[in-house]
Every structure is written in structure tokens, then in C-alpha cells.
Design a protein around this motif. Structure first.
Motif, PDB file in Angstrom:
ATOM      1  N   GLU A   1      -2.969 -11.213 -18.726  1.00 41.48           N
ATOM      2  CA  GLU A   1      -3.228  -9.898 -18.126  1.00 41.48           C
ATOM      3  C   GLU A   1      -4.676  -9.801 -17.650  1.00 41.48           C
ATOM      4  OE1 GLU A   1      -0.537  -6.660 -20.424  1.00 41.48           O
ATOM      5  OE2 GLU A   1      -1.971  -7.748 -21.694  1.00 41.48           O
TER       6      GLU A   1
ATOM      7  N   THR B   1       0.832  -1.200   0.000  1.00 46.02           N
ATOM      8  CA  THR B   1       0.000   0.000   0.000  1.00 46.02           C
ATOM      9  C   THR B   1       0.861   1.242   0.000  1.00 46.02           C
ATOM     10  OG1 THR B   1      -0.402  -0.765   2.239  1.00 46.02           O
ATOM     11  CG2 THR B   1      -2.315  -0.344   0.906  1.00 46.02           C
TER      12      THR B   1
ATOM     13  N   ALA C   1      -5.002 -11.850 -14.481  1.00 43.07           N
ATOM     14  CA  ALA C   1      -4.383 -11.165 -13.343  1.00 43.07           C
ATOM     15  C   ALA C   1      -5.255  -9.997 -12.881  1.00 43.07           C
ATOM     16  CB  ALA C   1      -2.982 -10.678 -13.716  1.00 43.07           C
ATOM     17  N   LEU C   2      -5.806  -9.251 -13.821  1.00 42.23           N
ATOM     18  CA  LEU C   2      -6.680  -8.130 -13.470  1.00 42.23           C
ATOM     19  C   LEU C   2      -7.936  -8.634 -12.760  1.00 42.23           C
ATOM     20  CD1 LEU C   2      -7.484  -5.150 -13.530  1.00 42.23           C
ATOM     21  CD2 LEU C   2      -8.325  -5.512 -15.867  1.00 42.23           C
ATOM     22  N   ARG C   3      -8.532  -9.694 -13.294  1.00 49.37           N
ATOM     23  CA  ARG C   3      -9.723 -10.268 -12.666  1.00 49.37           C
ATOM     24  C   ARG C   3      -9.414 -10.723 -11.244  1.00 49.37           C
ATOM     25  NH1 ARG C   3     -10.278 -14.695 -15.437  1.00 49.37           N
ATOM     26  NH2 ARG C   3      -9.118 -15.722 -13.804  1.00 49.37           N
ATOM     27  N   ASP C   4      -8.263 -11.380 -11.053  1.00 52.94           N
ATOM     28  CA  ASP C   4      -7.872 -11.841  -9.718  1.00 52.94           C
ATOM     29  C   ASP C   4      -7.703 -10.661  -8.757  1.00 52.94           C
ATOM     30  OD1 ASP C   4      -7.912 -14.430 -10.682  1.00 52.94           O
ATOM     31  OD2 ASP C   4      -5.719 -14.616 -10.810  1.00 52.94           O
ATOM     32  N   ARG C   5      -7.084  -9.591  -9.216  1.00 53.63           N
ATOM     33  CA  ARG C   5      -6.897  -8.400  -8.360  1.00 53.63           C
ATOM     34  C   ARG C   5      -8.240  -7.759  -8.026  1.00 53.63           C
ATOM     35  NH1 ARG C   5      -3.087  -7.523  -5.154  1.00 53.63           N
ATOM     36  NH2 ARG C   5      -3.028  -5.305  -5.517  1.00 53.63           N
ATOM     37  N   LEU C   6      -9.138  -7.695  -9.011  1.00 54.35           N
ATOM     38  CA  LEU C   6     -10.460  -7.127  -8.753  1.00 54.35           C
ATOM     39  C   LEU C   6     -11.239  -7.990  -7.766  1.00 54.35           C
ATOM     40  CD1 LEU C   6     -11.419  -5.890 -12.325  1.00 54.35           C
ATOM     41  CD2 LEU C   6     -10.902  -4.469 -10.318  1.00 54.35           C
ATOM     42  N   ASP C   7     -11.092  -9.315  -7.856  1.00 53.45           N
ATOM     43  CA  ASP C   7     -11.726 -10.211  -6.887  1.00 53.45           C
ATOM     44  C   ASP C   7     -11.167  -9.956  -5.479  1.00 53.45           C
ATOM     45  OD1 ASP C   7     -13.251 -11.351  -8.906  1.00 53.45           O
ATOM     46  OD2 ASP C   7     -12.043 -13.183  -9.038  1.00 53.45           O
ATOM     47  N   GLN C   8      -9.856  -9.733  -5.389  1.00 51.59           N
ATOM     48  CA  GLN C   8      -9.241  -9.424  -4.090  1.00 51.59           C
ATOM     49  C   GLN C   8      -9.766  -8.093  -3.559  1.00 51.59           C
ATOM     50  OE1 GLN C   8      -5.041  -9.464  -4.880  1.00 51.59           O
ATOM     51  NE2 GLN C   8      -4.937 -11.696  -5.041  1.00 51.59           N
ATOM     52  N   LEU C   9      -9.890  -7.105  -4.449  1.00 50.79           N
ATOM     53  CA  LEU C   9     -10.420  -5.802  -4.056  1.00 50.79           C
ATOM     54  C   LEU C   9     -11.848  -5.938  -3.551  1.00 50.79           C
ATOM     55  CD1 LEU C   9     -10.268  -2.694  -3.927  1.00 50.79           C
ATOM     56  CD2 LEU C   9     -10.950  -2.673  -6.346  1.00 50.79           C
ATOM     57  N   THR C  10     -12.671  -6.692  -4.262  1.00 50.09           N
ATOM     58  CA  THR C  10     -14.062  -6.904  -3.856  1.00 50.09           C
ATOM     59  C   THR C  10     -14.121  -7.549  -2.478  1.00 50.09           C
ATOM     60  OG1 THR C  10     -14.765  -7.103  -6.156  1.00 50.09           O
ATOM     61  CG2 THR C  10     -16.239  -8.023  -4.492  1.00 50.09           C
TER      62      THR C  10
END
Length: 165
Positions: free
Chosen positions: A138, A2, A141-150
């Protein structure tokens, strides 16, 4: 990792952090609207809206489901989901039926026409990938990061609810 928040004395900290182009929520909103525009064009051939497509994706994957469960999969309340299902039913793609096990529950299932549409829909993800200009890795990876964000945001909301402190 962060990024640290700017200190109180940092020059223009408030102005920088309150700029629209610095807001992750706006970037996600803008991307979502752009996706909806691309989906609108691609799904026109199927005669589906984007929310209807999401309903169909869940039913193709899971099979018949109670309305409540379908709403949980899609993160939609019944007030939003019911009109979607009504339009899909009018189009002959789904049927809503009272559950034989629990008459309070309504089950949604694909019709033959709805099930057959799956083959025609196989082209949609390929066209979406092409529209992004991203490689498959890509996008994953973006989908995985968005899932983590959610998940992080869901946790933050849960922790802030009264009685959870």
C-alpha cells in the motif's frame, strides 16, 4: 479515471468544491504535517530534523554532490539548503568544499561520522511504516501515485509558464 467536474447548475456545486475537506492540497498538507510530527519523534535519536534527514538520504545514496545537484534532488533552492548544510556541517556530519574541477561549485560530502550514521538510520523507515498502519504494498502504491501526481503538476506548471503556450 478523472471524476467529472460538477455542472454549473448542480446544487451547491461551489460550496462543495470549496469545502476545505474536499481539497486534495489540504489533505496532502495535513498528511505532510503529520509525517513531520512522526519523523520529529523518530529522528530525535539521530539528532536530525526531517529536512536534514532528507539531505543525508541523498548523500548516503549518491555520495558527494555539488550543492546545486543536491538541491535538485530535494527540490530545494540554495537559500533553503544552505542553512541546512551549515547545521549538518556544524554537527560534523558533512563537509562543504570547493570543487577542484570548478571553483565556482561547492561539493557536499559525508564525514566518517555522517557515513556511519547510515547504519543507525536503517531503523527509521521500519518505524515510519509501522506508524502508518499500511502494508508495504500500500505504501509503494501510494508513493507511486504521489510521484505521478507530482509529475502531472510539474507538467501543468511548465505548460502554464509564459512562452510555453
Amino acid at each position: 479515471m478523472t471524476a467529472p467536474l460538477p455542472s454549473v447548475g448542480q446544487e451547491n456545486a461551489t460550496e462543495n468544491w470549496l469545502r476545505l475537506d474536499r481539497q486534495i492540497c489540504f489533505s496532502l498538507h495535513a498528511a505532510s504535517r503529520a509525517f513531520n510530527g512522526v519523523y520529529r519523534v523518530i529522528l530525535k535519536d539521530l539528532g536530525l530534523t526531517y529536512p536534514q534527514y532528507l539531505v543525508m538520504l541523498v548523500l548516503w545514496e549518491e555520495g558527494p554532490l555539488p550543492v546545486k545537484s543536491l538541491g535538485e534532488h530535494l527540490r530545494l533552492d540554495s537559500g533553503t539548503l544552505s542553512p541546512l548544510l551549515k547545521r549538518l556541517e556544524a554537527a560534523g556530519l558533512v563537509r562543504r568544499e570547493r570543487s577542484a574541477r570548478d571553483e565556482r561549485s561547492v561539493e557536499v560530502r559525508l564525514t566518517e561520522e555522517g557515513a556511519a550514521m547510515r547504519d543507525r538510520a536503517l531503523e527509521v523507515p521500519r518505524r515510519i511504516v509501522g506508524a502508518t498502519g499500511f502494508e508495504l504494498g500500500e505504501i509503494g502504491a501510494l508513493r507511486d501515485r504521489l510521484d505521478q501526481l507530482t509529475a502531472a503538476l510539474d507538467t501543468a506548471v511548465t505548460e502554464e509558464m509564459p512562452g510555453n503556450r
